[in-house]
Design an enzyme around this catalytic site. Structure first.
Site, mmCIF file in Angstrom:
data_model
loop_
_atom_site.group_PDB
_atom_site.id
_atom_site.type_symbol
_atom_site.label_atom_id
_atom_site.label_comp_id
_atom_site.label_asym_id
_atom_site.label_seq_id
_atom_site.Cartn_x
_atom_site.Cartn_y
_atom_site.Cartn_z
ATOM 1 N N SER A 185 0.869 -1.190 0.000
ATOM 2 C CA SER A 185 0.000 0.000 0.000
ATOM 3 C C SER A 185 0.896 1.228 0.000
ATOM 4 C CB SER A 185 -0.878 0.010 1.255
ATOM 5 O OG SER A 185 -1.554 1.255 1.366
ATOM 6 N N TYR A 236 -2.188 -0.637 10.349
ATOM 7 C CA TYR A 236 -2.236 -0.971 8.919
ATOM 8 C C TYR A 236 -0.942 -0.526 8.230
ATOM 9 C CZ TYR A 236 -3.987 -1.149 4.089
ATOM 10 O OH TYR A 236 -4.146 -1.419 2.748
HETATM 11 P P1 NAP Z 1 -11.149 -6.628 -0.100
HETATM 12 O O1 NAP Z 1 -12.178 -6.656 -1.171
HETATM 13 O O2 NAP Z 1 -11.592 -6.575 1.331
HETATM 14 O O3 NAP Z 1 -10.168 -7.851 -0.340
HETATM 15 C C1 NAP Z 1 -9.545 -8.556 0.670
HETATM 16 C C2 NAP Z 1 -9.657 -10.022 0.336
HETATM 17 O O4 NAP Z 1 -8.845 -10.765 1.241
HETATM 18 C C3 NAP Z 1 -11.073 -10.565 0.459
HETATM 19 O O5 NAP Z 1 -11.386 -11.276 -0.724
HETATM 20 C C4 NAP Z 1 -11.023 -11.504 1.653
HETATM 21 O O6 NAP Z 1 -11.869 -12.624 1.461
HETATM 22 C C5 NAP Z 1 -9.561 -11.908 1.677
HETATM 23 N N1 NAP Z 1 -9.061 -12.235 3.017
HETATM 24 C C6 NAP Z 1 -9.069 -11.447 4.118
HETATM 25 N N2 NAP Z 1 -8.514 -12.083 5.148
HETATM 26 C C7 NAP Z 1 -8.125 -13.307 4.688
HETATM 27 C C8 NAP Z 1 -7.472 -14.416 5.271
HETATM 28 N N3 NAP Z 1 -7.098 -14.424 6.559
HETATM 29 N N4 NAP Z 1 -7.226 -15.501 4.496
HETATM 30 C C9 NAP Z 1 -7.609 -15.529 3.199
HETATM 31 N N5 NAP Z 1 -8.233 -14.501 2.592
HETATM 32 C C10 NAP Z 1 -8.479 -13.406 3.337
HETATM 33 O O7 NAP Z 1 -10.219 -5.349 -0.293
HETATM 34 P P2 NAP Z 1 -9.411 -4.756 -1.533
HETATM 35 O O8 NAP Z 1 -9.621 -3.292 -1.484
HETATM 36 O O9 NAP Z 1 -9.702 -5.499 -2.774
HETATM 37 O O10 NAP Z 1 -7.909 -5.009 -1.053
HETATM 38 C C11 NAP Z 1 -7.036 -5.945 -1.647
HETATM 39 C C12 NAP Z 1 -5.612 -5.626 -1.209
HETATM 40 O O11 NAP Z 1 -5.260 -4.295 -1.622
HETATM 41 C C13 NAP Z 1 -5.387 -5.635 0.315
HETATM 42 O O12 NAP Z 1 -4.128 -6.171 0.607
HETATM 43 C C14 NAP Z 1 -5.433 -4.166 0.682
HETATM 44 O O13 NAP Z 1 -4.735 -3.893 1.877
HETATM 45 C C15 NAP Z 1 -4.739 -3.576 -0.526
HETATM 46 N N6 NAP Z 1 -5.009 -2.157 -0.740
HETATM 47 C C16 NAP Z 1 -6.276 -1.709 -0.933
HETATM 48 C C17 NAP Z 1 -6.488 -0.356 -1.142
HETATM 49 C C18 NAP Z 1 -7.869 0.202 -1.350
HETATM 50 O O14 NAP Z 1 -8.033 1.429 -1.322
HETATM 51 N N7 NAP Z 1 -8.869 -0.608 -1.595
HETATM 52 C C19 NAP Z 1 -5.408 0.541 -1.138
HETATM 53 C C20 NAP Z 1 -4.118 0.044 -0.951
HETATM 54 C C21 NAP Z 1 -3.928 -1.308 -0.754
HETATM 55 P P3 NAP Z 1 -12.491 -13.465 2.697
HETATM 56 O O15 NAP Z 1 -13.038 -12.437 3.634
HETATM 57 O O16 NAP Z 1 -13.513 -14.337 2.071
HETATM 58 O O17 NAP Z 1 -11.354 -14.239 3.271
#
Ligand code: NAP
Length: 253
Positions: free
Chosen positions: A144, A158
């Site tokens: 991130s 975070y």
């Molecule tokens: P998201 O939709 O909440 O995706 C997170 C995914 O991780 C979900 O599919 C969740 O599925 C899975 N997950 C969570 N805990 C888990 C575990 N213990 N084991 C296996 N799977 C797990 O959020 P996103 O925005 O797409 O984020 C994806 C990545 O991008 C993350 O690493 C986040 O920190 C990073 N990121 C996001 C942003 C943003 O603005 N959205 C910005 C910078 C970085 P289940 O709950 O079914 O396990």
């Protein structure tokens, strides 16, 4: 565009939702066989249906990346299903309610470190272990811009976990490039998924915050993050090792 991943097998953790789903779809569109993993089966199956509807090949696998036995089984299942593992995208991540450092709840601290950092390490451990004995591969971790590049009040847990993912990516890249495993990271700024929405924030309020805080005036799309991931995982990035591609609309420029 030519299909850059025909005949390759790609594992995407967190592939049932948000950025992970977009990454999985993008790889499948370029010819890859994709395994999507997460804890909940339903969203993973939805990703598989979307990929199959476009004529692609995908499999859903439930796994909790904080559990060593789940991660070992996930890599084994990928190899059994498609005969190998060429690319892994460690995208799982979680956030906890904002709190100043002195006020972070112990459970929240442990959750974020365990999912974001230990989960990424465990995933790499098993992915690399397969790749280094089977002709190499490429790994892209999702860190991130909030971490190694930027800090904001109330996001200490975070940001710490993500800065550690950045450091771990570079360490792993150095350790394993001689094994034929090429490792990089993508560090997004705000991306249009629920994770970038503040508690109680309306879509209009969020859009206004993005106009104010992001030089590009908007959040990024999951597809824009996917494009960067595919580049780093592809042969065109063969000399790109241990780097981090920050995609944040200019926030940290
Ligand atoms: P998201 O939709 O909440 O995706 C997170 C995914 O991780 C979900 O599919 C969740 O599925 C899975 N997950 C969570 N805990 C888990 C575990 N213990 N084991 C296996 N799977 C797990 O959020 P996103 O925005 O797409 O984020 C994806 C990545 O991008 C993350 O690493 C986040 O920190 C990073 N990121 C996001 C942003 C943003 O603005 N959205 C910005 C910078 C970085 P289940 O709950 O079914 O396990």
């Amino acid at each position: 565009m030519t299909a850059r991943f025909t005949g390759r097998t790609v594992l995407v953790t967190g592939g049932g939702t948000g950025i992970g789903r977009a990454v999985a779809l993008a790889f499948a569109r370029e010819g890859a066989r994709v395994v999507v993993a997460g804890r909940r089966e339903e969203p993973l199956k939805e990703t598989v249906v979307l990929i199959e509807a476009e004529g692609g090949q995908a499999t859903a696998a439930t796994a909790d990346v904080t559990r060593p036995e789940d991660v070992r089984a996930l890599v084994a299942l990928t190899v059994e299903t498609y005969g190998g593992l060429d690319v892994a995208v460690n995208n799982v991540g979680t956030a906890v309610p904002p709190a100043k450092v002195a006020d972070i709840a112990e459970d929240d601290w442990h959750t974020v470190l365990s999912v974001n950092l230990t989960g990424t390490w465990l995933s790499m451990k098993h992915e690399i272990d397969h790749m280094r004995t089977h002709g190499g591969g490429a790994i892209v971790n999702i860190a991130s811009n909030l971490g190694a590049h930027l800090r904001k009040e109330g996001l200490g847990a975070y940001a710490t976990s993500k800065a550690a993912v950045s450091a771990l990516t570079r360490s792993a890249a150095r350790d394993h490039i001689a094994d034929g495993v090429r490792i990089n990271a993508v560090s997004p700024g705000p991306v249009d998924t629920p994770m970038s929405t503040r508690p109680g924030e309306s879509p209009a309020d969020k859009a206004e915050r993005m106009r104010r805080d992001v030089p590009a005036g908007r959040a990024g799309s999951p597809e824009e993050v996917a494009a960067a991931v595919l580049h780093l995982a592809s042969d065109e990035a063969a000399y790109t090792v241990g780097t981090e591609l920050v995609l944040d609309g200019g926030v940290t420029a």
